[in-house]
Motif scaffolding. Structure first.
Motif, PDB file in Angstrom:
ATOM      1  N   GLU A  35      91.137  98.127  25.272  1.00 37.05           N
ATOM      2  CA  GLU A  35      89.730  98.228  24.878  1.00 37.05           C
ATOM      3  C   GLU A  35      89.459  99.531  24.137  1.00 37.05           C
ATOM      4  OE1 GLU A  35      87.609  97.791  28.568  1.00 37.05           O
ATOM      5  OE2 GLU A  35      87.901  95.613  28.602  1.00 37.05           O
ATOM      6  N   LEU A  36      90.171 100.599  24.500  1.00 35.23           N
ATOM      7  CA  LEU A  36      89.989 101.902  23.863  1.00 35.23           C
ATOM      8  C   LEU A  36      90.847 102.059  22.610  1.00 35.23           C
ATOM      9  CD1 LEU A  36      89.736 104.159  27.017  1.00 35.23           C
ATOM     10  CD2 LEU A  36      87.890 103.304  25.580  1.00 35.23           C
ATOM     11  N   HIS A  37      91.630 101.036  22.290  1.00 34.01           N
ATOM     12  CA  HIS A  37      92.434 100.982  21.064  1.00 34.01           C
ATOM     13  C   HIS A  37      93.490 102.072  20.964  1.00 34.01           C
ATOM     14  CE1 HIS A  37      89.784  97.805  19.814  1.00 34.01           C
ATOM     15  NE2 HIS A  37      88.740  98.607  19.996  1.00 34.01           N
ATOM     16  N   LEU A  38      93.992 102.520  22.104  1.00 32.33           N
ATOM     17  CA  LEU A  38      95.148 103.412  22.078  1.00 32.33           C
ATOM     18  C   LEU A  38      96.400 102.548  22.153  1.00 32.33           C
ATOM     19  CD1 LEU A  38      94.090 106.362  24.383  1.00 32.33           C
ATOM     20  CD2 LEU A  38      94.463 106.423  21.929  1.00 32.33           C
ATOM     21  N   SER A  39      97.429 102.953  21.465  1.00 36.67           N
ATOM     22  CA  SER A  39      98.674 102.201  21.450  1.00 36.67           C
ATOM     23  C   SER A  39      99.376 102.349  22.799  1.00 36.67           C
ATOM     24  CB  SER A  39      99.573 102.718  20.333  1.00 36.67           C
ATOM     25  OG  SER A  39     100.811 102.050  20.351  1.00 36.67           O
ATOM     26  N   THR A  40      99.716 101.215  23.419  1.00 33.42           N
ATOM     27  CA  THR A  40     100.418 101.240  24.698  1.00 33.42           C
ATOM     28  C   THR A  40     101.662 100.356  24.630  1.00 33.42           C
ATOM     29  OG1 THR A  40      99.123  99.393  25.575  1.00 33.42           O
ATOM     30  CG2 THR A  40      98.321 101.615  26.051  1.00 33.42           C
ATOM     31  N   THR A  41     102.665 100.759  25.382  1.00 34.27           N
ATOM     32  CA  THR A  41     103.886  99.977  25.522  1.00 34.27           C
ATOM     33  C   THR A  41     104.161  99.828  27.011  1.00 34.27           C
ATOM     34  OG1 THR A  41     104.754 100.931  23.470  1.00 34.27           O
ATOM     35  CG2 THR A  41     106.327  99.836  24.925  1.00 34.27           C
ATOM     36  N   GLN A  89     106.490 109.785  15.838  1.00 31.96           N
ATOM     37  CA  GLN A  89     107.487 108.871  16.367  1.00 31.96           C
ATOM     38  C   GLN A  89     106.842 107.993  17.426  1.00 31.96           C
ATOM     39  OE1 GLN A  89     110.767 110.751  18.496  1.00 31.96           O
ATOM     40  NE2 GLN A  89     112.196 109.441  17.420  1.00 31.96           N
ATOM     41  N   THR A  90     106.993 106.683  17.281  1.00 40.26           N
ATOM     42  CA  THR A  90     106.453 105.748  18.258  1.00 40.26           C
ATOM     43  C   THR A  90     107.476 105.507  19.362  1.00 40.26           C
ATOM     44  OG1 THR A  90     107.334 103.757  17.211  1.00 40.26           O
ATOM     45  CG2 THR A  90     105.179 104.559  16.415  1.00 40.26           C
ATOM     46  N   PRO A  91     107.050 104.932  20.475  1.00 39.10           N
ATOM     47  CA  PRO A  91     108.029 104.579  21.509  1.00 39.10           C
ATOM     48  C   PRO A  91     109.114 103.642  20.963  1.00 39.10           C
ATOM     49  CG  PRO A  91     105.824 104.481  22.415  1.00 39.10           C
ATOM     50  CD  PRO A  91     105.675 104.693  20.935  1.00 39.10           C
ATOM     51  N   ILE A  95     113.410 103.891  20.799  1.00 41.85           N
ATOM     52  CA  ILE A  95     114.327 102.842  21.271  1.00 41.85           C
ATOM     53  C   ILE A  95     115.254 102.407  20.140  1.00 41.85           C
ATOM     54  CG2 ILE A  95     114.453 100.447  22.085  1.00 41.85           C
ATOM     55  CD1 ILE A  95     111.720 101.074  23.535  1.00 41.85           C
ATOM     56  N   ASP A  96     114.665 102.188  18.962  1.00 44.62           N
ATOM     57  CA  ASP A  96     115.446 101.700  17.820  1.00 44.62           C
ATOM     58  C   ASP A  96     116.568 102.652  17.435  1.00 44.62           C
ATOM     59  OD1 ASP A  96     113.814  99.477  17.731  1.00 44.62           O
ATOM     60  OD2 ASP A  96     112.646 100.175  15.994  1.00 44.62           O
ATOM     61  N   ILE A  97     116.318 103.957  17.482  1.00 39.67           N
ATOM     62  CA  ILE A  97     117.354 104.909  17.076  1.00 39.67           C
ATOM     63  C   ILE A  97     118.549 104.897  18.037  1.00 39.67           C
ATOM     64  CG2 ILE A  97     116.419 106.997  18.192  1.00 39.67           C
ATOM     65  CD1 ILE A  97     117.814 106.918  14.648  1.00 39.67           C
ATOM     66  N   GLU A  99     119.428 102.190  19.857  1.00 34.71           N
ATOM     67  CA  GLU A  99     120.093 100.902  19.608  1.00 34.71           C
ATOM     68  C   GLU A  99     120.962 100.973  18.364  1.00 34.71           C
ATOM     69  OE1 GLU A  99     120.367  98.382  21.574  1.00 34.71           O
ATOM     70  OE2 GLU A  99     118.820  98.904  23.042  1.00 34.71           O
ATOM     71  N   LYS A 100     120.481 101.636  17.338  1.00 30.42           N
ATOM     72  CA  LYS A 100     121.252 101.793  16.102  1.00 30.42           C
ATOM     73  C   LYS A 100     122.532 102.580  16.366  1.00 30.42           C
ATOM     74  CE  LYS A 100     120.933 103.590  11.414  1.00 30.42           C
ATOM     75  NZ  LYS A 100     120.106 104.296  10.434  1.00 30.42           N
ATOM     76  N   LYS A 101     122.410 103.648  17.124  1.00 26.18           N
ATOM     77  CA  LYS A 101     123.582 104.477  17.434  1.00 26.18           C
ATOM     78  C   LYS A 101     124.595 103.677  18.257  1.00 26.18           C
ATOM     79  CE  LYS A 101     125.133 108.948  18.776  1.00 26.18           C
ATOM     80  NZ  LYS A 101     125.064 110.113  17.966  1.00 26.18           N
ATOM     81  N   LEU A 102     124.086 102.867  19.210  1.00 25.37           N
ATOM     82  CA  LEU A 102     124.987 102.049  20.033  1.00 25.37           C
ATOM     83  C   LEU A 102     125.794 101.067  19.176  1.00 25.37           C
ATOM     84  CD1 LEU A 102     122.689 101.348  23.094  1.00 25.37           C
ATOM     85  CD2 LEU A 102     124.860 102.592  23.126  1.00 25.37           C
ATOM     86  N   LYS A 103     125.185 100.552  18.140  1.00 21.81           N
ATOM     87  CA  LYS A 103     125.882  99.607  17.258  1.00 21.81           C
ATOM     88  C   LYS A 103     126.991 100.288  16.472  1.00 21.81           C
ATOM     89  CE  LYS A 103     122.128  96.363  16.724  1.00 21.81           C
ATOM     90  NZ  LYS A 103     121.108  95.802  15.834  1.00 21.81           N
ATOM     91  N   ASN A 104     126.875 101.605  16.276  1.00 17.39           N
ATOM     92  CA  ASN A 104     127.850 102.344  15.484  1.00 17.39           C
ATOM     93  C   ASN A 104     128.950 102.986  16.322  1.00 17.39           C
ATOM     94  OD1 ASN A 104     126.576 101.779  13.031  1.00 17.39           O
ATOM     95  ND2 ASN A 104     125.123 103.436  13.341  1.00 17.39           N
ATOM     96  N   ILE A 105     128.938 102.747  17.607  1.00 16.18           N
ATOM     97  CA  ILE A 105     129.973 103.339  18.476  1.00 16.18           C
ATOM     98  C   ILE A 105     131.220 102.483  18.433  1.00 16.18           C
ATOM     99  CG2 ILE A 105     130.601 103.850  20.872  1.00 16.18           C
ATOM    100  CD1 ILE A 105     127.732 104.697  21.346  1.00 16.18           C
TER     101      ILE A 105
END
Length: 105
Positions: A35-41, A89-91, A95-97, A99-105
Protein backbone atom coordinates in the motif's frame (compact mmCIF):
# COMPACT_ATOMS: atom_id res chain seq x y z
CA UNK A 1 16.18 13.24 7.89
CA UNK A 2 18.53 10.58 6.50
CA UNK A 3 18.87 10.74 2.71
CA UNK A 4 20.43 7.31 2.08
CA UNK A 5 18.68 4.54 0.18
CA UNK A 6 18.83 1.18 1.87
CA UNK A 7 17.95 -2.48 1.75
CA UNK A 8 16.51 -3.67 5.05
CA UNK A 9 16.02 -7.34 5.75
CA UNK A 10 13.27 -7.59 8.37
CA UNK A 11 11.83 -10.51 10.30
CA UNK A 12 9.00 -9.65 12.70
CA UNK A 13 8.52 -12.34 15.33
CA UNK A 14 5.14 -12.31 17.08
CA UNK A 15 5.37 -13.75 20.57
CA UNK A 16 2.59 -15.37 22.58
CA UNK A 17 0.08 -15.91 19.79
CA UNK A 18 -0.69 -19.49 20.77
CA UNK A 19 0.11 -20.90 17.33
CA UNK A 20 3.22 -21.64 15.30
CA UNK A 21 2.09 -20.07 12.01
CA UNK A 22 2.94 -16.45 11.19
CA UNK A 23 0.94 -16.41 7.93
CA UNK A 24 -1.59 -13.86 9.18
CA UNK A 25 1.08 -11.46 10.42
CA UNK A 26 3.20 -11.79 7.26
CA UNK A 27 0.12 -11.10 5.14
CA UNK A 28 -0.72 -7.97 7.19
CA UNK A 29 2.73 -6.44 6.90
CA UNK A 30 3.14 -7.35 3.23
CA UNK A 31 -0.18 -5.70 2.42
CA UNK A 32 0.92 -2.58 4.33
CA UNK A 33 4.24 -2.39 2.46
CA UNK A 34 2.52 -2.71 -0.90
CA UNK A 35 0.00 0.00 0.00
CA UNK A 36 2.93 2.34 0.72
CA UNK A 37 4.52 1.42 -2.64
CA UNK A 38 7.89 0.45 -1.24
CA UNK A 39 9.61 -2.38 -3.08
CA UNK A 40 9.53 -5.61 -1.06
CA UNK A 41 10.89 -9.09 -1.65
CA UNK A 42 9.48 -11.91 0.45
CA UNK A 43 11.77 -14.78 1.37
CA UNK A 44 11.44 -17.79 3.61
CA UNK A 45 12.47 -16.02 6.82
CA UNK A 46 11.47 -12.40 6.35
CA UNK A 47 11.07 -9.52 3.93
CA UNK A 48 13.60 -7.29 2.22
CA UNK A 49 12.44 -3.69 1.88
CA UNK A 50 14.09 -1.31 -0.57
CA UNK A 51 13.81 2.46 -0.43
CA UNK A 52 14.76 5.70 1.28
CA UNK A 53 16.07 5.13 4.81
CA UNK A 54 13.42 7.21 6.56
CA UNK A 55 10.54 5.59 4.67
CA UNK A 56 11.86 2.07 5.29
CA UNK A 57 12.33 2.70 9.02
CA UNK A 58 8.89 4.31 9.25
CA UNK A 59 7.38 1.27 7.51
CA UNK A 60 9.02 -1.08 10.02
CA UNK A 61 7.41 0.92 12.83
CA UNK A 62 4.06 0.82 11.06
CA UNK A 63 4.43 -2.95 10.68
CA UNK A 64 4.82 -3.27 14.44
CA UNK A 65 1.77 -1.06 15.02
CA UNK A 66 -0.38 -3.03 12.57
CA UNK A 67 0.50 -6.40 14.09
CA UNK A 68 -0.11 -5.03 17.62
CA UNK A 69 -3.51 -3.69 16.51
CA UNK A 70 -4.40 -7.23 15.43
CA UNK A 71 -3.93 -8.58 18.94
CA UNK A 72 -0.26 -9.51 19.16
CA UNK A 73 0.99 -8.17 22.49
CA UNK A 74 4.73 -8.66 21.96
CA UNK A 75 6.90 -8.51 18.85
CA UNK A 76 10.64 -8.95 18.43
CA UNK A 77 12.26 -7.95 15.14
CA UNK A 78 15.52 -8.90 13.54
CA UNK A 79 16.61 -6.12 11.19
CA UNK A 80 19.72 -5.98 9.03
CA UNK A 81 20.20 -2.81 6.98
CA UNK A 82 22.65 -2.24 4.17
CA UNK A 83 23.56 0.94 2.33
CA UNK A 84 25.97 1.76 -0.45
CA UNK A 85 26.78 4.96 -2.29
CA UNK A 86 28.60 3.68 -5.37
CA UNK A 87 25.58 2.17 -7.16
CA UNK A 88 21.92 1.31 -6.87
CA UNK A 89 21.33 -2.40 -6.36
CA UNK A 90 18.08 -4.30 -5.90
CA UNK A 91 17.73 -7.53 -3.94
CA UNK A 92 17.31 -9.38 -7.25
CA UNK A 93 20.51 -7.81 -8.59
CA UNK A 94 22.38 -9.28 -5.63
CA UNK A 95 20.93 -12.74 -6.26
CA UNK A 96 21.57 -12.57 -10.00
CA UNK A 97 25.26 -11.75 -9.61
CA UNK A 98 25.82 -14.79 -7.38
CA UNK A 99 23.88 -17.04 -9.79
CA UNK A 100 25.98 -15.74 -12.68
CA UNK A 101 29.20 -16.45 -10.81
CA UNK A 102 27.99 -19.97 -9.94
CA UNK A 103 27.44 -20.69 -13.63
CA UNK A 104 31.05 -19.70 -14.36
CA UNK A 105 32.64 -21.98 -11.76
Amino acid sequence: MVSLNCLADVCLIPIGTGHASVLDEVTLITQLARELHLSTTLHSAGTTIEGPWSEVMDLIGQMHEKVHHHGVIRIQSDIRVGTRTDKKQTPQDKIDIVEKKLKNI
